[in-house]
Scaffold this motif. Structure first.
Motif, PDB file in Angstrom:
ATOM      1  N   THR A 103      64.692 -67.370  81.485  1.00  0.00           N
ATOM      2  CA  THR A 103      65.641 -67.789  80.448  1.00  0.00           C
ATOM      3  C   THR A 103      65.154 -69.047  79.743  1.00  0.00           C
ATOM      4  OG1 THR A 103      67.443 -66.872  81.755  1.00  0.00           O
ATOM      5  CG2 THR A 103      68.039 -68.395  80.001  1.00  0.00           C
ATOM      6  N   SER A 127      61.891 -68.310  77.767  1.00  0.00           N
ATOM      7  CA  SER A 127      62.099 -67.618  76.494  1.00  0.00           C
ATOM      8  C   SER A 127      62.760 -68.532  75.469  1.00  0.00           C
ATOM      9  CB  SER A 127      62.929 -66.350  76.697  1.00  0.00           C
ATOM     10  OG  SER A 127      64.213 -66.673  77.167  1.00  0.00           O
ATOM     11  N   LEU A 128      63.586 -69.464  75.918  1.00  0.00           N
ATOM     12  CA  LEU A 128      64.162 -70.445  75.001  1.00  0.00           C
ATOM     13  C   LEU A 128      63.069 -71.346  74.428  1.00  0.00           C
ATOM     14  CD1 LEU A 128      66.666 -71.827  73.737  1.00  0.00           C
ATOM     15  CD2 LEU A 128      66.695 -73.298  75.753  1.00  0.00           C
TER      16      LEU A 128
END
Length: 136
Positions: free
Chosen positions: A40, A43-44
């Motif tokens: 997470t 990917s941010l």
């Protein structure tokens, strides 16, 4: 306060913002690769890193290439008209503008997926422009 002094301060401030933003994006790129186990967060960070395509990092580097093209065009304007230096600056401006478009539009990725011959059709003229610019 003199206008030149104000212009110099503004120029230094903009340069500082550009260097700081670029440094943050480089840091985000390295951090995204080290945090592969946290998908997470990784990917941010992808949206700000320089390793991806169609994200803020790609847009930022494309805009920096466009600014460099404008400065090269300015170098052409300050050189004597028709001189080798002027031609060299114009060739460099064209090269940087094409690279800017390529970075923002992800052109080389599209051409690489179409075939290496298509990629060479972009690379060879860019290489020739770079060599011509240096030769001048």
């Amino acid at each position: 306060m003199h206008a030149a002094s104000v212009a110099a301060r503004v120029g230094r401030a903009w340069f500082s913002v550009i260097v700081l933003t670029s440094s943050i994006l480089v840091f985000a790129t390295f951090l995204a690769f080290t945090l592969e186990n946290a998908p997470t967060l990784s990917s941010l960070l992808f949206w700000f890193g320089l390793a991806g395509e169609n994200n803020f990092g790609a847009w930022w580097s494309g805009m920096l290439l466009l600014v460099a093209a404008a400065f090269a065009l300015d170098g052409s304007a300050t050189a004597p008209g028709g001189s080798p230096a002027s031609r060299g600056w114009r060739a460099l401006a064209a090269l940087l503008a094409i690279l800017s478009f390529d970075e923002i539009a992800s052109l080389h990725e599209y051409l690489a997926n179409s075939g290496l011959g298509y990629l060479a059709a972009l690379a060879v003229p860019l290489f020739a422009l770079g060599c011509y610019s240096l030769w001048q």
